[in-house]
Write a protein that holds these residues in place. Structure first.
Motif: not given
Ligand code: FAD
Ligand code: FES
Length: 266
Positions: A46-48, A50, A62, A64, A66-70, A107, A210-211, A213, A257
Motif C-alpha cells: 500500500e502506498f500514498p 496525491s 500520477v 512514478a 520507484k520500488g516494489r509496489a509502484t 511528479y 513526503e514521508r 506513510i 521504514h
Molecule cells: C503524501 C504523499 C503523496 C505522494 N504522492 C505521490 C504521487 O502523486 N506520485 C508518486 O509517484 N508518488 C507519490 N508519493 C510517493 C510514493 O508514495 C512512493 O514513491 C511509494 O510509496 C514507493 O512505493 P514502492 O513500493 O514502489 O517503493 P519502495 O521503496 O519499495 O517502498 C516500499 C513500501 O514502503 C511504503 N511506503 C509508504 N509511504 C511511502 C513513501 N512516502 N515513500 C516510500 N515508501 C513508502 C509502501 O508500503 C511501499 O510499498 C507520495 C508520498 C506521500 C507521502
C-alpha cells in the motif's frame, strides 16, 4: 476508513517511469487539491499518492515507478483492472489565493495541476514554474497551459525551456511578480529553498511534504515531524511556510521504514 474498489478506466504514459491512472470511483471522494489516497494492491503493498484530479467520479493519479509496489502497478495494473483506494486523506492546500505562483518538480507537478484547475476555476490568476530532468521527463506541461496564465519550464540539461532547476527559475520569476501566495510540491530540498525565499519576502507559502506513510490517520507515528510531533499523514501533507521553518526536520531528516530518524534522501 474503508477501501473502495476502483476500476482502472485509462492508463497514460506521461514520461519514462511515470504513468497516469484514471480510476472510476463508485462514490465521489470529494477530494481537495493536496490531499492524497492510499492505493492498496492486495498481496503487494500500500502506498500514498496525491490526488492529481477528481471530476465526475473519476480520480486521476500520477504514479512514478520507484520500488516494489509502484513497479507492480506499472507492470501489472492495466485498463479494465482494479485497485483498492482509501481516502481522501490529510489536509490539502488552502484555496484563498488571488495571484498564485505554483512551483513543482517531477511528479510533484501532479497535485499542483489539480490545484491550478481549482484556483483558476475560482477566478485566481495562476502561474507555474515546473522543473524536470530533461524534455523527455517533462510531464503535464500542456495540461498546465490549459489552465494557467503563464507556464515556465526548467530542465536540468536545457533540453526544454530554461536550463537549470525549478529553484533557479523561481528565483528569476518570483521577485516583482506580485504574488500573494506560493504553492510548492517536489523534492524537499527544492521546496525548502522556495519556502525560505517566500517567507523572507512576506508571501504566504504552502508546501506538500513526503514521508513514509503507514496508517494515514495520525496514530502510528511513522511520519512524525520533530520537534512538534506533527503528523505528515493527518496534519499535512500540506503545511504553511512558518510551520515548516520552525521544524528541525524540514529539509534535513525523515524517518525510515522502522521509524528511525535519518538524513533526508537526496
Ligand atoms: C503524501 C504523499 C503523496 C505522494 N504522492 C505521490 C504521487 O502523486 N506520485 C508518486 O509517484 N508518488 C507519490 N508519493 C510517493 C510514493 O508514495 C512512493 O514513491 C511509494 O510509496 C514507493 O512505493 P514502492 O513500493 O514502489 O517503493 P519502495 O521503496 O519499495 O517502498 C516500499 C513500501 O514502503 C511504503 N511506503 C509508504 N509511504 C511511502 C513513501 N512516502 N515513500 C516510500 N515508501 C513508502 C509502501 O508500503 C511501499 O510499498 C507520495 C508520498 C506521500 C507521502
Ligand atoms: S502514517 Fe501513521 S501517524 Fe502518520
Amino acid at each position: 476508513m474503508g477501501y473502495t474498489r476502483a476500476r482502472v478506466a485509462e492508463v497514460l504514459d506521461l514520461a519514462p517511469s511515470v504513468k497516469m491512472y484514471i480510476l472510476e470511483l463508485s462514490r465521489p471522494f470529494g477530494s481537495q487539491p493536496g490531499q492524497y489516497v492510499m492505493v492498496w494492491l492486495p498481496g503487494v503493498g500500500e502506498f500514498p499518492v496525491s490526488v492529481a484530479g477528481e471530476k465526475g467520479g473519476a480520480l486521476r493519479l500520477v504514479v512514478a515507478r520507484k520500488g516494489r509496489a509502484t513497479g507492480y502497478m506499472h507492470e501489472r495494473v492495466a485498463e479494465g483492472g482494479y485497485v483498492f483506494v482509501r481516502g481522501p486523506l490529510g489536509r490539502g492546500f488552502r484555496l484563498d489565493a488571488r495571484k498564485a505562483l505554483l512551483v513543482g518538480g517531477g511528479y510533484g507537478a501532479a497535485p499542483l495541476l489539480y490545484l491550478a484547475e481549482r484556483l483558476s476555476g475560482a477566478g485566481a490568476t495562476v502561474h507555474a514554474v515546473l522543473g524536470f530532468r530533461s524534455r523527455e521527463h517533462a510531464l503535464l506541461v500542456e495540461d498546465f497551459r490549459r489552465v494557467a496564465g503563464e507556464v515556465w519550464v526548467a530542465t536540468e540539461d536545457g533540453s526544454e525551456g530554461f536550463k537549470g532547476t525549478a529553484v533557479d527559475l523561481f528565483e528569476r520569476v518570483f521577485p516583482g511578480g506580485g504574488y500573494d501566495a506560493v504553492y510548492t510540491c517536489g523534492k524537499e530540498l527544492m521546496m525548502e529553498k522556495v519556502v525560505r525565499r517566500a517567507v523572507e519576502a512576506g508571501v504566504r507559502v504552502q508546501a506538500s511534504l513526503e514521508r513514509i506513510i503507514k496508517c494515514g490517520v495520525g496514530v502510528c507515528g511513522a511520519c512524525a515531524l520533530e520537534p512538534l510531533g506533527l503528523r505528515v499523514c493527518s496534519d499535512g501533507p500540506v503545511f504553511d511556510g512558518e510551520t515548516l521553518l520552525s521544524l528541525e526536520d524540514f529539509g534535513r531528516y525523515w524517518r525510515d521504514h522502522s521509524g528511525r530518524r535519518v538524513p533526508l534522501p537526496p
